[in-house]
Motif scaffolding. Structure first.
Motif, PDB file in Angstrom:
ATOM      1  N   THR A   1       1.123  -1.263  -0.008  1.00  0.00           N
ATOM      2  CA  THR A   1      -0.173  -0.032   0.117  1.00  0.00           C
ATOM      3  C   THR A   1       0.684   1.414   0.163  1.00  0.00           C
ATOM      4  O   THR A   1       0.922   2.255  -0.694  1.00  0.00           O
ATOM      5  CB  THR A   1      -0.997   0.072   1.596  1.00  0.00           C
ATOM      6  OG1 THR A   1      -1.711  -1.374   1.258  1.00  0.00           O
ATOM      7  CG2 THR A   1      -2.271   1.031   1.806  1.00  0.00           C
TER       8      THR A   1
ATOM      9  N   ASP B   1      -5.115   1.654   7.520  1.00  0.00           N
ATOM     10  CA  ASP B   1      -6.295   0.040   7.358  1.00  0.00           C
ATOM     11  C   ASP B   1      -7.021   0.364   7.794  1.00  0.00           C
ATOM     12  O   ASP B   1      -7.690   0.502   8.481  1.00  0.00           O
ATOM     13  CB  ASP B   1      -5.508  -0.884   8.408  1.00  0.00           C
ATOM     14  CG  ASP B   1      -6.532  -2.199   8.027  1.00  0.00           C
ATOM     15  OD1 ASP B   1      -6.875  -2.598   7.000  1.00  0.00           O
ATOM     16  OD2 ASP B   1      -5.851  -3.392   8.319  1.00  0.00           O
TER      17      ASP B   1
ATOM     18  N   GLU C   1     -10.365  -1.569   6.584  1.00  0.00           N
ATOM     19  CA  GLU C   1     -10.861  -2.726   7.277  1.00  0.00           C
ATOM     20  C   GLU C   1     -11.033  -2.286   8.925  1.00  0.00           C
ATOM     21  O   GLU C   1     -11.853  -2.816   8.829  1.00  0.00           O
ATOM     22  CB  GLU C   1     -10.929  -3.411   6.132  1.00  0.00           C
ATOM     23  CG  GLU C   1     -11.646  -4.577   6.385  1.00  0.00           C
ATOM     24  CD  GLU C   1     -12.856  -4.269   5.760  1.00  0.00           C
ATOM     25  OE1 GLU C   1     -13.522  -4.954   5.750  1.00  0.00           O
ATOM     26  OE2 GLU C   1     -13.081  -3.392   5.118  1.00  0.00           O
TER      27      GLU C   1
ATOM     28  N   ASN D   1     -10.344  -0.572   0.991  1.00  0.00           N
ATOM     29  CA  ASN D   1      -9.299  -1.991   1.876  1.00  0.00           C
ATOM     30  C   ASN D   1      -8.179  -0.644   2.563  1.00  0.00           C
ATOM     31  O   ASN D   1      -8.593  -0.685   4.115  1.00  0.00           O
ATOM     32  CB  ASN D   1      -8.584  -2.455   0.725  1.00  0.00           C
ATOM     33  CG  ASN D   1      -8.036  -2.845   1.679  1.00  0.00           C
ATOM     34  OD1 ASN D   1      -8.537  -4.118   3.349  1.00  0.00           O
ATOM     35  ND2 ASN D   1      -7.346  -4.640   1.605  1.00  0.00           N
ATOM     36  N   THR D   2      -7.240  -0.366   1.662  1.00  0.00           N
ATOM     37  CA  THR D   2      -5.818   1.264   2.283  1.00  0.00           C
ATOM     38  C   THR D   2      -5.792   1.810   2.299  1.00  0.00           C
ATOM     39  O   THR D   2      -5.797   2.120   0.556  1.00  0.00           O
ATOM     40  CB  THR D   2      -4.663  -0.509   2.831  1.00  0.00           C
ATOM     41  OG1 THR D   2      -4.099  -0.597   1.128  1.00  0.00           O
ATOM     42  CG2 THR D   2      -4.912  -1.542   3.485  1.00  0.00           C
TER      43      THR D   2
ATOM     44  N   GLN E   1      -6.129   1.538  -2.034  1.00  0.00           N
ATOM     45  CA  GLN E   1      -6.217   0.681  -2.645  1.00  0.00           C
ATOM     46  C   GLN E   1      -7.683  -0.045  -2.342  1.00  0.00           C
ATOM     47  O   GLN E   1      -8.357  -0.011  -1.097  1.00  0.00           O
ATOM     48  CB  GLN E   1      -5.610  -1.209  -1.927  1.00  0.00           C
ATOM     49  CG  GLN E   1      -5.959  -2.219  -2.231  1.00  0.00           C
ATOM     50  CD  GLN E   1      -4.755  -2.717  -1.325  1.00  0.00           C
ATOM     51  OE1 GLN E   1      -5.397  -3.440   0.103  1.00  0.00           O
ATOM     52  NE2 GLN E   1      -3.378  -3.883  -1.853  1.00  0.00           N
TER      53      GLN E   1
ATOM     54  N   LYS F   1     -11.479  -2.518  -2.860  1.00  0.00           N
ATOM     55  CA  LYS F   1     -11.415  -3.900  -2.806  1.00  0.00           C
ATOM     56  C   LYS F   1     -11.771  -4.237  -3.773  1.00  0.00           C
ATOM     57  O   LYS F   1     -12.627  -3.576  -4.606  1.00  0.00           O
ATOM     58  CB  LYS F   1     -12.393  -3.738  -1.754  1.00  0.00           C
ATOM     59  CG  LYS F   1     -12.360  -3.192  -0.511  1.00  0.00           C
ATOM     60  CD  LYS F   1     -13.846  -3.712   0.601  1.00  0.00           C
ATOM     61  CE  LYS F   1     -13.025  -2.893   2.178  1.00  0.00           C
ATOM     62  NZ  LYS F   1     -14.617  -3.157   2.832  1.00  0.00           N
TER      63      LYS F   1
END
Length: 225
Positions: A140, A155, A157, A182-183, A203, A205
């Protein structure tokens, strides 16, 4: 800072800081979250951790002692010397529960201070693998510019999209956006006093693909003209 804590920024803080620091939001361990009598899990399932590389340990210790005295004398909060995983540290706890603060030392003359949920056990002993060794971080956070003056990693998530942290719910539009991420990684470098260069990576999903069986079933249900 001077009015609230009685500390001078340059004399009492910058004088013993070497320059490197890290700030992290760390979730509580599942074991602590599962405790029924844990007063911290309901209001907040994570804590903030500040870690600073120290050039003058005695100066840093004097500042920490000054803070301990202030908390005891001015705010009447209990200041307790304790141990976490065999390492000595000092904790402050609000009398009504909900907020915990802890400070202590890590290897290499690094002082740490946590605030929120009791997360000191996540720092001591020092984890065998650092964050920069984690595949999610490596995939990432941009490696350039290099050298850099700082990096940021989130993070999404495990923080914004997690119910364990008990964070305030985002507005609907922002929540939809957060659930798609996601990140997030960021690397920053100072080129000169007037210019800063950075590289940001988000990033997303991966969208789940329908199975062939589902596609076949959908096609069978379509009426022929």
């Amino acid at each position: 800072l001077k009015t609230t804590l009685g500390l001078d920024w340059e004399k009492d803080l910058l004088s013993w800081m070497e320059g490197e620091f890290a700030l992290a939001l760390i979730p509580m361990s599942p074991e602590q979250l599962a405790l029924q009598d844990n007063p911290y899990s309901a209001p907040l399932g994570a804590g903030l951790a500040l870690m600073v590389k120290v050039s003058d340990r005695s100066g840093a210790q004097a500042t920490l002692q000054q803070l301990d005295d202030l908390i005891t004398n001015s705010y009447q909060l209990p200041v307790v010397e304790t141990q976490v995983n065999g390492q000595p540290m000092v904790s402050w706890t609000a009398t009504l529960g909900g907020v915990n603060a802890t400070h202590g030392w890590l290897e290499g003359n690094v002082v740490f201070f946590t605030l929120g949920a009791p997360i000191a056990s996540e720092l001591v002993p020092q984890p065998q693998k650092t964050l920069i060794q984690a595949p999610l971080f490596q995939n990432t956070v941009p490696t350039k510019p290099n050298p850099n003056t700082g990096q940021f990693f989130l993070d999404v998530e495990r923080t914004l999209n997690s119910s364990n942290l008990n964070l305030a719910q985002l507005p609907s539009q922002q929540e939809i956006l957060a659930k798609a991420i996601n990140t997030i990684g960021l690397t920053v470098a100072t080129i000169d006093p007037n210019r800063t260069r950075f590289k940001l990576f988000v990033q997303l999903k991966k969208q789940s693909q329908p199975s062939k069986a589902a596609e076949t079933k959908k096609g069978d249900n379509q009426q022929k003209p």
